[in-house]
Design an enzyme around this catalytic site. Structure first.
Site, mmCIF file in Angstrom:
data_model
loop_
_atom_site.group_PDB
_atom_site.id
_atom_site.type_symbol
_atom_site.label_atom_id
_atom_site.label_comp_id
_atom_site.label_asym_id
_atom_site.label_seq_id
_atom_site.Cartn_x
_atom_site.Cartn_y
_atom_site.Cartn_z
ATOM 1 N N GLU A 262 53.708 38.577 36.772
ATOM 2 C CA GLU A 262 54.676 37.570 36.322
ATOM 3 C C GLU A 262 54.852 37.643 34.804
ATOM 4 O OE1 GLU A 262 53.737 33.446 37.231
ATOM 5 O OE2 GLU A 262 55.815 32.870 36.864
ATOM 6 N N GLY B 106 54.640 29.224 45.207
ATOM 7 C CA GLY B 106 54.083 27.885 45.408
ATOM 8 C C GLY B 106 52.746 27.738 44.715
ATOM 9 N N TYR B 107 52.775 27.595 43.399
ATOM 10 C CA TYR B 107 51.538 27.438 42.624
ATOM 11 C C TYR B 107 51.419 25.997 42.101
ATOM 12 C CZ TYR B 107 50.344 32.472 42.004
ATOM 13 O OH TYR B 107 49.973 33.787 42.170
#
Ligand SMILES: Cc1cc2nc3c(=O)[nH]c(=O)nc-3n(C[C@H](O)[C@H](O)[C@H](O)COP(=O)(O)OP(=O)(O)OC[C@H]3O[C@@H](n4cnc5c(N)ncnc54)[C@H](O)[C@@H]3O)c2cc1C
Length: 403
Positions: free
Chosen positions: A245, A128-129
């Site tokens: 990531e 949730g960025y």
């Protein structure tokens, strides 16, 4: 240069090959659909963790195999799985991004609660960025979390949230200190997607599948203990996750698997009775790509060696996301050319080669943007890696953004 394996690695190679001979038939399809993993995939993941072929270096107390980092061991295992065309297990935002983040900066309780179920495939995470007004300039996120007693109360909206429609948990970047400068006002919170007040609305991508989502938060209550590090340190934690990531999105093992698929496709597809592999224009493109995949793999081994030695890889690490996603996209472009007109009646619910080639191509464009767009990656490489001057102030945040 002598590239033969020494006794220890030869023994490991024999062990992995024996495992694959005995259990390989239980593997899910390699590069299968990017959806909620089925029972077969979950069972396979558990078997791999048990034998140390997944989560090999995750400490035993958190459910991993507890091996010391060994670059050659990792390469021997990956090669044995790739040569047998057998799945190397799950790679996702939980396993590849959150687990290493918790191992680096999480509390003992957080590691014990989340690492084991995540690596075994029993717990799925989403990231949730991004928000409608905060993508590249990630530090500007507006989703608020206000402390009320021993709970945070979260309100706001996220967007482009991959897998939120089936994830169990989210790692959320939100604003807890609105009076502080933007980078210092953020916190990183772990929450269950089943918490009352969360609404997930799917968004369909150009692949024709709903792969990401909008997520709305209305008075969502999360125990304050779910914060990673402390209030105001969210930007630091978010960047630890972004580091993993970038490595995940540019992973060389994924490229080796894709290369193998490409070779098979060119060996089996024909034009006017001739195999594509026999045609110089296809072979030439394939060989260039193969050379780059091999170079990428050597680069990954170098990075892992430096990581194990505690060395900061600097610009060598910063090029992985940009270079890796661009190379993957070129691989899928070659596959689209190979399947040609067979890809035209595209139906995303099919699983044939032509559909897979077109689906990969469209998905891979997304990966050039997701996790920080290529423009931003180039800024980061230039500014942080090569020490070039920063962009003029009139531009939105670049290297200080989603880097
Ligand atoms: C397939 C996919 C999956 C995703 N999954 C997730 C997820 O799970 N969770 C999540 O939080 N987010 C996710 N995202 C969102 C992704 O991280 C953002 O799309 C990305 O960071 C870009 O932000 P934006 O879309 O707001 O574009 P913007 O930031 O608005 O950028 C628009 C364009 O301007 C360029 N640009 C912006 N600033 C600069 C600058 N300073 N210099 C040069 N160029 C600039 C960008 O490169 C881009 O081309 C996903 C995106 C995709 C495509």
């Amino acid at each position: 240069m002598d590239l033969t394996l020494s006794g220890k690695y030869e023994a490991l190679q024999a062990e992995v090959r024996a495992f694959i001979r005995e259990h390989g038939h239980k593997s899910p399809k390699v590069g299968g659909p990017r959806r909620d993993p089925d029972q077969k995939t979950r069972d396979w993941q558990k078997l791999l963790v048990e034998h140390g072929y997944a989560a090999r270096t995750v400490p035993r107390e958190y459910g991993g195999f507890g091996a010391q980092p060994d670059v050659l061991e990792a390469a021997v295992i990956a090669d044995a799985f790739a040569e047998a065309n057998v799945s190397q297990g799950l790679a996702n935002q939980g396993i590849s991004m959150l687990v290493p983040t918790l191992l680096e900066v999480g509390t003992e309780e957080q590691r014990r609660a989340y690492v084991g179920p995540t690596i075994r495939g029993d717990m799925f995470w989403c990231q949730g960025y991004s928000e409608p007004g905060s993508g590249s300039d990630l530090a500007s996120v507006q989703t608020r979390a206000v402390l009320d007693g021993d709970e945070f109360v979260v309100n706001g909206q996220k967007i482009w949230t991959s897998s939120a429609h089936f994830a169990d948990m989210m790692f959320l970047l939100c604003r807890t200190e609105p009076e502080m400068p933007k980078h210092a006002g953020l916190s990183y919170i772990l929450l269950s997607m089943k918490t009352p007040g969360i609404e997930v609305r799917p968004l369909t991508t150009m692949t024709g599948r709903a792969e990401f989502n909008e997520v709305f938060f209305t008075d969502v209550r999360v125990p304050a203990s779910q914060i990673v590090m402390s209030r105001g340190q969210g930007w630091h934690v978010a960047n630890v996750t972004l580091k993993y990531e970038r490595l995940y999105l540019g992973d060389a093992n994924k490229m080796s698997v894709r290369l193998r698929k490409l070779v098979d496709l060119l060996q089996t597809t024909e034009i006017d009775g001739e195999k594509l592999m026999a045609l110089p224009e296809y072979r030439d493109r394939l060989l260039r790509i193969q050379g780059e995949v091999m170079a990428w793999r050597a680069h990954q081994l170098r990075l892992r060696t430096e990581q194990a030695d505690g060395v900061d890889s600097g610009v060598k690490r910063l090029i992985v996301k940009y270079g890796g996603t661009m190379l993957l996209w070129r691989m899928s472009a070659l596959a689209v050319d190979a399947v040609g007109a067979a890809g035209l009646p595209y139906d995303p619910s099919e699983t044939d080669d032509a559909t897979a080639a077109n689906l990969d191509y469209m998905f891979d464009i997304g990966m050039i943007i997701g996790g920080g767009s290529s423009n931003i990656q180039k800024n980061v490489i230039g500014e942080r890696g090569l020490g070039l001057p920063r962009e003029p102030k009139t531009q939105p945040a670049a290297a200080g953004g989603r880097a």
